[in-house]
Design a protein around this motif. Structure first.
Motif, PDB file in Angstrom:
ATOM      1  N   HIS A 332       1.615  -0.487   0.491  1.00 56.03           N
ATOM      2  CA  HIS A 332       2.239  -1.521   1.329  1.00 56.03           C
ATOM      3  C   HIS A 332       1.189  -2.518   1.814  1.00 56.03           C
ATOM      4  CE1 HIS A 332       5.010  -3.367   4.169  1.00 56.03           C
ATOM      5  NE2 HIS A 332       4.079  -3.228   5.102  1.00 56.03           N
ATOM      6  N   LYS A 336       2.043  -3.993  -2.698  1.00 55.37           N
ATOM      7  CA  LYS A 336       2.641  -3.441  -3.910  1.00 55.37           C
ATOM      8  C   LYS A 336       3.975  -2.782  -3.602  1.00 55.37           C
ATOM      9  CE  LYS A 336      -1.791  -2.643  -6.216  1.00 55.37           C
ATOM     10  NZ  LYS A 336      -2.736  -1.633  -6.777  1.00 55.37           N
ATOM     11  N   ASN A 337       4.814  -2.679  -4.625  1.00 55.56           N
ATOM     12  CA  ASN A 337       6.156  -2.105  -4.470  1.00 55.56           C
ATOM     13  C   ASN A 337       6.094  -0.582  -4.398  1.00 55.56           C
ATOM     14  OD1 ASN A 337       8.951  -1.315  -4.962  1.00 55.56           O
ATOM     15  ND2 ASN A 337       9.247  -3.483  -5.443  1.00 55.56           N
ATOM     16  N   ASN A 338       6.926  -0.012  -3.538  1.00 52.84           N
ATOM     17  CA  ASN A 338       6.951   1.443  -3.350  1.00 52.84           C
ATOM     18  C   ASN A 338       8.242   2.088  -3.844  1.00 52.84           C
ATOM     19  OD1 ASN A 338       4.487   2.368  -2.184  1.00 52.84           O
ATOM     20  ND2 ASN A 338       5.013   1.330  -0.275  1.00 52.84           N
ATOM     21  N   TRP A 339       9.028   1.387  -4.660  1.00 49.52           N
ATOM     22  CA  TRP A 339      10.357   1.918  -5.001  1.00 49.52           C
ATOM     23  C   TRP A 339      10.276   3.253  -5.737  1.00 49.52           C
ATOM     24  CZ3 TRP A 339      11.847   2.913  -9.982  1.00 49.52           C
ATOM     25  CH2 TRP A 339      11.090   2.326 -10.999  1.00 49.52           C
TER      26      TRP A 339
END
Length: 349
Positions: A332, A336-339
């Motif tokens: 975060h 960056k994406n944490n999906w």
């Protein structure tokens, strides 16, 4: 504080061709405000002048000289067994201690008599506002993780408290711990030997503590030359499975099989990306050769187990949750994406 003799510390430093790191490491020990200590350097057959340097500049350091590189586990075991001091501080040669580090760790140990290890805050040697680790968590697929690694230091990592494990590069242990659950496993040689010990500690019902006011500055991967190379990939691949086969009862292994497959799949993808597939294959061959011995050790370790299988499973799941949260926090901060991690946490944590 108790009598100094009751709190004496044996500082064990494994060394293999680490001459370039020894001046800073030993100078920081010399500056410690805690004085009831002895330094034991275990040399793994160095050829870079390390022993000559010690003899000339630090004759007070007790040296155990091994004829060849026996690995991290064998070296620290020699150092641990060489003294009856009630505490052992394991310390990598590529570290520097803050002047009050040892004093703060020992004070905490004196106050928390029921705990068996004490982890300092580890910071990057070169970027001292960046964390190297704030205690260790665990991934159930067979790996440890230094909490907070590569993150900016901040208030969240200034809170002391119980932790799952510690990095063996800088940690204070009660000497009696090794009498109760055994030493580091020399079959690991290097890498993940502290993960194995962390699992054994927790399975035996014992706990450790994070002491953020005690600071250690760490370079990292100094002996192997880089974090990703054929040596580290081969041993990390092998030792990850050694951890699983040695510490998981069969019922737990199959219970965690989905997360084991996920972790090992992503490790393989990482290895392919780094073009280290040959070293990975060598590691897997060694897994097959050593699997039987690790299962034999699992049977021997049963006598130390205090937690039930279900209690141990809960303990490991909680340790993994702290890792997932730590990684998500770092990603975060990096934008960056944490999906993917969110889905993993939803399904498995």
């Amino acid at each position: 504080m108790e009598n100094d003799q009751d709190l004496a510390v044996n500082i064990v430093i494994p060394n293999w061709n680490g001459l370039r790191f020894l001046p800073a490491c030993l100078a920081s020990i010399k500056q410690q405000t805690f004085n009831s200590l002895q330094i034991t350097l275990v040399d793994n057959g160095s050829s870079d002048g390390s022993l000559e340097y010690l003899q000339k500049n630090y004759p007070q350091v007790r040296v155990i000289s091994l004829p060849e590189n026996k690995g991290f586990s064998a070296a620290v075991n020699k150092g641990i067994l060489s003294s009856t001091a009630p505490f052992v501080l394991l310390l990598n040669n590529d570290t520097e201690l803050a002047p009050d580090c040892l004093s703060l760790l020992v004070e905490t140990a004196a106050e928390q008599e029921e705990l068996v290890f004490f982890s300092p805050k580890m910071l990057s040697f070169h970027e001292r506002t960046v964390l190297d680790g704030a205690g260790d968590g665990y991934l159930r697929g067979g790996a440890g993780y230094r909490l907070g690694t590569l993150e900016k230091d901040g208030p969240i990592y200034n809170e002391p408290g119980p932790i799952f494990g510690a990095c063996a590069g800088a940690v204070l242990y009660r000497r009696t711990l090794f009498d109760h659950i055994g030493l580091f496993d020399e079959d690991f040689f290097a890498y993940l030997e502290d993960v194995d010990l962390n699992l054994r500690i927790n399975h035996s019902g014992r706990k450790g503590y994070y002491v953020p006011s005690a600071r250690v500055y760490h370079i990292g991967s100094a002996s192997s030359g880089s974090k990703i190379n054929p040596f580290t990939v081969r041993l990390s691949t092998r030792n990850s499975f050694y951890v699983l086969f040695k510490n998981y009862p069969s019922r737990l292994f199959f219970r965690f099989l989905p997360v084991i497959i996920i972790y090992q799949f992503f490790w393989l993808l990482f290895v392919v990306k780094k073009r280290q597939i040959r070293s990975y294959v060598q590691g897997m061959r060694e897994v097959l050769a050593g699997m039987g011995e690790m299962r034999k050790k699992r049977k021997e370790l049963r006598r130390y187990d205090v937690l039930t299988v279900d209690e141990f499973a809960t303990c490991l799941a909680a340790a993994e949750k702290t890792v997932v949260c730590s990684i998500m926090q770092r990603r975060h901060a990096e934008g960056k994406n944490n999906w993917l991690l969110r889905w993993y946490a939803f399904l498995f944590c």
